[in-house]
Design a protein around this motif. Structure first.
Motif, PDB file in Angstrom:
ATOM      1  N   GLY A 142      67.334 -10.453  65.482  1.00 30.85           N
ATOM      2  CA  GLY A 142      67.900 -11.667  66.321  1.00 30.85           C
ATOM      3  C   GLY A 142      68.052 -13.052  65.661  1.00 30.85           C
ATOM      4  N   ILE A 143      66.944 -13.245  64.966  1.00 30.77           N
ATOM      5  CA  ILE A 143      66.876 -14.737  64.492  1.00 30.77           C
ATOM      6  C   ILE A 143      67.773 -14.601  63.280  1.00 30.77           C
ATOM      7  N   PHE A 144      67.698 -13.411  62.468  1.00 38.69           N
ATOM      8  CA  PHE A 144      68.505 -13.405  61.236  1.00 38.69           C
ATOM      9  C   PHE A 144      70.081 -13.303  61.609  1.00 38.69           C
ATOM     10  N   ASP A 145      70.494 -12.742  62.414  1.00 47.11           N
ATOM     11  CA  ASP A 145      71.871 -12.465  62.873  1.00 47.11           C
ATOM     12  C   ASP A 145      72.253 -14.036  63.435  1.00 47.11           C
ATOM     13  N   ASP A 146      71.381 -14.751  64.185  1.00 48.85           N
ATOM     14  CA  ASP A 146      71.883 -15.991  64.734  1.00 48.85           C
ATOM     15  C   ASP A 146      72.222 -16.978  63.418  1.00 48.85           C
ATOM     16  N   TRP A 147      71.170 -16.810  62.498  1.00 47.31           N
ATOM     17  CA  TRP A 147      71.439 -17.830  61.130  1.00 47.31           C
ATOM     18  C   TRP A 147      72.564 -17.412  60.478  1.00 47.31           C
ATOM     19  N   ALA A 148      72.755 -15.955  60.277  1.00 51.68           N
ATOM     20  CA  ALA A 148      73.879 -15.529  59.578  1.00 51.68           C
ATOM     21  C   ALA A 148      75.354 -16.021  60.061  1.00 51.68           C
ATOM     22  N   ARG A 149      75.315 -16.347  61.415  1.00 50.11           N
ATOM     23  CA  ARG A 149      76.726 -16.776  62.075  1.00 50.11           C
ATOM     24  C   ARG A 149      76.479 -18.231  62.213  1.00 50.11           C
ATOM     25  N   SER A 150      75.421 -19.103  61.342  1.00 48.99           N
ATOM     26  CA  SER A 150      75.696 -20.364  61.569  1.00 48.99           C
ATOM     27  C   SER A 150      76.370 -21.120  60.859  1.00 48.99           C
ATOM     28  N   ARG A 151      76.471 -22.446  61.001  1.00 49.47           N
ATOM     29  CA  ARG A 151      77.240 -23.274  59.826  1.00 49.47           C
ATOM     30  C   ARG A 151      76.176 -23.546  58.606  1.00 49.47           C
ATOM     31  N   HIS A 152      74.798 -23.202  58.803  1.00 50.99           N
ATOM     32  CA  HIS A 152      73.632 -23.503  57.986  1.00 50.99           C
ATOM     33  C   HIS A 152      74.192 -22.484  56.952  1.00 50.99           C
ATOM     34  N   ALA A 153      74.125 -21.333  57.352  1.00 45.19           N
ATOM     35  CA  ALA A 153      74.253 -20.099  56.647  1.00 45.19           C
ATOM     36  C   ALA A 153      75.497 -20.165  55.626  1.00 45.19           C
ATOM     37  N   SER A 154      76.565 -20.644  56.273  1.00 48.20           N
ATOM     38  CA  SER A 154      77.782 -20.975  55.464  1.00 48.20           C
ATOM     39  C   SER A 154      77.633 -21.910  54.276  1.00 48.20           C
ATOM     40  N   ALA A 155      76.683 -23.019  54.736  1.00 44.35           N
ATOM     41  CA  ALA A 155      76.508 -23.871  53.613  1.00 44.35           C
ATOM     42  C   ALA A 155      75.244 -23.662  52.747  1.00 44.35           C
ATOM     43  N   SER A 156      74.829 -22.366  52.780  1.00 47.74           N
ATOM     44  CA  SER A 156      73.689 -21.902  51.926  1.00 47.74           C
ATOM     45  C   SER A 156      72.078 -22.551  52.255  1.00 47.74           C
ATOM     46  N   ILE A 157      71.969 -23.040  53.683  1.00 44.97           N
ATOM     47  CA  ILE A 157      70.997 -23.735  54.077  1.00 44.97           C
ATOM     48  C   ILE A 157      70.201 -22.594  54.480  1.00 44.97           C
TER      49      ILE A 157
END
Lengths: 466, 187
Positions: free
Chosen positions: A61-76
């Protein structure tokens, strides 16, 4: 005879071949579902890849949330927020054992990094400094200090520590503590309260409104982001909003709203039709700049016992001038309303505040003080005498509902849940108070007040060791 | 003709007087601008020792940022530089005799107050394009194009960077984890 034997052997071989063929074809036909994969082809540190690969399995759940976040888009990645700094007291020691667990993917010493589980506004300020500065000035960030200065539940120890942890502090925040091994004190965790006091000294939790691990701006723009705390008998902001025309229009048109506009560009009329909580209290509009100080644009403290201007609110005087802030709020209104609408609305609101202060609160407060002076009410505790509860509810429940209902245009909350109840409570309160004064009879003290066991020491981290 | 001789000898006289004066001033400035000189005061010794093991000395580029690179205005701002250096030098000598104990914490705060972003940006000039560190890009934008009322100093987030007591020499090139600012110091 020999011919017969060959015939049997050939027959057996044929049957065997057929059987194995059948098995093979069964295998070939079976539909194996493909595991959903997530590949990382980014320039991110191998330690962060280790976090992701391991937590993808342990906390999808944590991983999936992050993967869909703008943080993930920006390699944060995880490390950008959870990497502990040298000298931190909250390094999760228990987490380190996973780096020598061979059965885990990436369970190797070379990926070992110091990790802190709790991320604070100070951590967020590394990339979002302005937002963190604004937030630190708000009543949200400083709410623990405010309630410890005002609240009789805490100061008189009228509820239990766990009632506080699971009730009050869930919204207001806990004072986070760790033991020597970096294990968080269970009485203070889990918590994402807006005024949580963190070990690094910063106040609050950005994830109160931007929930983990998506940290979405869209989510915080929706009224649902606020309604976990801003509801109920004592401050029904979400119910008020839902009753108001703003709320009605939001519910009718929210599918047309562009909640994902870039930060600082969310525009009334363009991106949304009627405002949400964030639209009026935080977002930029017209000439007014956006802010993460949610209490900035307020011109009356409608939650206080006696309504005062924010700069005169003693427990936490705002560094603002109410006239400037009201002008800011009017500017926000102007996106959709003309001046006579706005000014006449504020006239009504100011009149309600004045009525509440002068007609309801002040006379009740004077009577309440008189009862204490004459020793008819006992000061040692609060809520253990019926008049204390009635006085408390007069300002803390219906008194707030009347004022807040007016400010956010919910007529039912102004009247039936507000002034109507104020009138009834006021009359009953006065009747009983006068009866005690006339007869000299002392009020009944509830001897069996339950679970009044909470700690009455103000948190030393906020108030010093006094 | 005679006029030219007088003029020329006056110029020569000027050079004879000025040259040693300038060169001595210059020599003094150079001599007093080294970390070794700063470390001659016992109050400053721990700061210099910590600096020696910091990444501002130990990095793959072999670049060394000296005390005055950060703590004084840029030498090309000649007047500011000379004035600030002379003033601080004189003040430090006087304070050395007047003050009983050197308050490290207070002086650290005073140093943070005195820092100007321009001092850091003499060397750290390319701060906006960092594709591998988008968070830093975002934060740096909020400093370089600051919203009115939200002007910030580099040292607000980048602190305890050089003068922190460490057991080891902090070689920048051997640090395994990416450097992160610590977040706002005063939050």
């Amino acid at each position: 005879m020999r011919k017969k034997l060959v015939f049997i052997l050939v027959g057996l071989m044929a049957v065997g071949l057929m059987l194995s063929g059948a098995v093979l074809s069964v295998n070939a036909q079976q539909n194996f579902p493909k595991v959903k994969e997530f590949r990382i082809e980014r320039s991110i540190p191998p330690e962060a890849v280790a976090c992701i690969e391991c937590h993808k399995a342990s906390n999808p759940g944590i991983f999936d949330d992050w993967a869909r976040s703008r943080h993930a888009s920006a390699s944060i990645t995880c490390l950008d927020c959870h990497l502990a700094q040298p000298g931190d007291t909250d390094v999760a020691k228990a987490h380190e054992k996973y780096y020598s667990q061979k059965d885990l993917p990436y369970g190797e010493q070379k990926y070992k990094v110091p990790i802190a589980a709790i991320v604070t506004p100070k951590d967020c300020s590394r990339c979002h400094p302005d937002e963190a500065i604004q937030y630190s000035k708000s009543k949200h960030a400083n709410t623990l200090e405010i309630i410890w200065k005002l609240d009789p539940w805490l100061n008189k120890g009228m509820n239990s520590d766990n009632e506080r942890k699971t009730g009050c502090f869930n919204c207001h925040g806990t004072v986070i503590k760790h033991d020597k091994n970096g294990i968080v004190d269970h009485a203070t965790w889990p918590n994402v309260g807006v005024g949580r006091l963190n070990v690094d000294g910063s106040k609050g939790s950005c994830t109160s409104c931007h929930t983990r691990h998506r940290f979405s701006v869209a989510e915080a723009r929706m009224p649902e982001a606020c309604d976990q705390c801003h509801l109920g008998p004592d401050h029904p902001q979400i119910e008020i909003y839902n009753e108001s025309k703003h709320g009605t229009m939001y519910h009718a048109y929210k599918d047309e709203y562009n909640f994902n506009a870039a930060p600082g560009t969310w525009t009334p009329g363009t991106d949304y039709r009627a405002p949400t909580c964030a639209a009026c209290h935080m977002s930029g509009s017209g000439k007014v700049m956006g802010t993460h100080d949610v209490t900035e644009r307020i011109s009356w403290e409608t939650q206080a016992p006696l309504t005062v201007r924010p700069q005169d609110f003693k427990p936490f005087p705002a560094g603002t001038d109410w006239k400037v802030e009201r002008e800011k709020m009017k500017n926000v209104c102007r996106a959709c309303h003309g001046d006579s609408w706005i000014n006449d609305f504020y006239n009504g609101f100011d009149k309600v505040v004045e009525d509440y202060n002068e007609i309801y609160f002040k006379p009740a407060k004077a009577k309440f003080d008189e009862l204490y002076e004459k020793g008819l009410l006992d000061k040692t505790k609060f809520f253990d005498e019926r008049l204390e509860v009635e006085f408390y509810e007069l300002w803390h429940h219906e008194g707030r509902r009347a004022r807040m209902g007016t400010m956010m245009m919910a007529p039912d909350y102004t009247w039936w849940h507000g002034f109507y109840e104020c009138k009834m409570h006021f009359a009953n309160f006065m009747e009983e108070a006068n009866h005690l004064i006339e007869t000299g009879e002392k009020a009944y003290v509830a001897k069996d007040f339950p679970n009044a066991t909470g700690d009455t020491q103000k948190p030393p981290k906020i108030f010093g060791n006094k | 003709m005679k006029k030219y001789i007088i003029l020329a000898s006056l110029v020569l006289l000027g050079v004879i007087i000025a040259f040693p004066l300038f060169s001595m001033t210059y020599y003094t400035m150079v001599r007093t601008s080294t970390p070794d000189f700063c470390a001659t005061c016992h109050e400053i010794k721990p700061a210099v020792r910590a600096w020696r093991s910091s990444t501002h000395v130990n990095n793959a580029q072999g670049f060394v940022a000296d005390c005055m690179d950060c703590h004084l205005p840029a030498p090309h701002k000649t007047f500011d530089f000379f004035f600030a250096k002379t003033y601080h030098g004189a003040k430090d000598v006087v304070k050395h005799f007047l003050i009983k104990e050197y308050d490290r914490k207070k002086n650290r705060e005073a140093a943070y107050e005195s820092f100007d972003n321009a001092q850091c940006q003499k060397c750290h000039r390319n701060l906006l394009a960092m594709p591998g560190k988008r968070g830093a890009m975002l934060a740096h934008r909020s400093v370089i194009y600051a919203r009115p009322g939200y002007e910030k100093k580099c040292v607000d987030c980048h602190y305890d960077l050089v003068h922190s007591e460490t057991m080891f020499i902090m070689y920048k090139q051997y640090q395994r984890l990416p450097y992160q600012a610590k977040g706002l110091r005063k939050l």
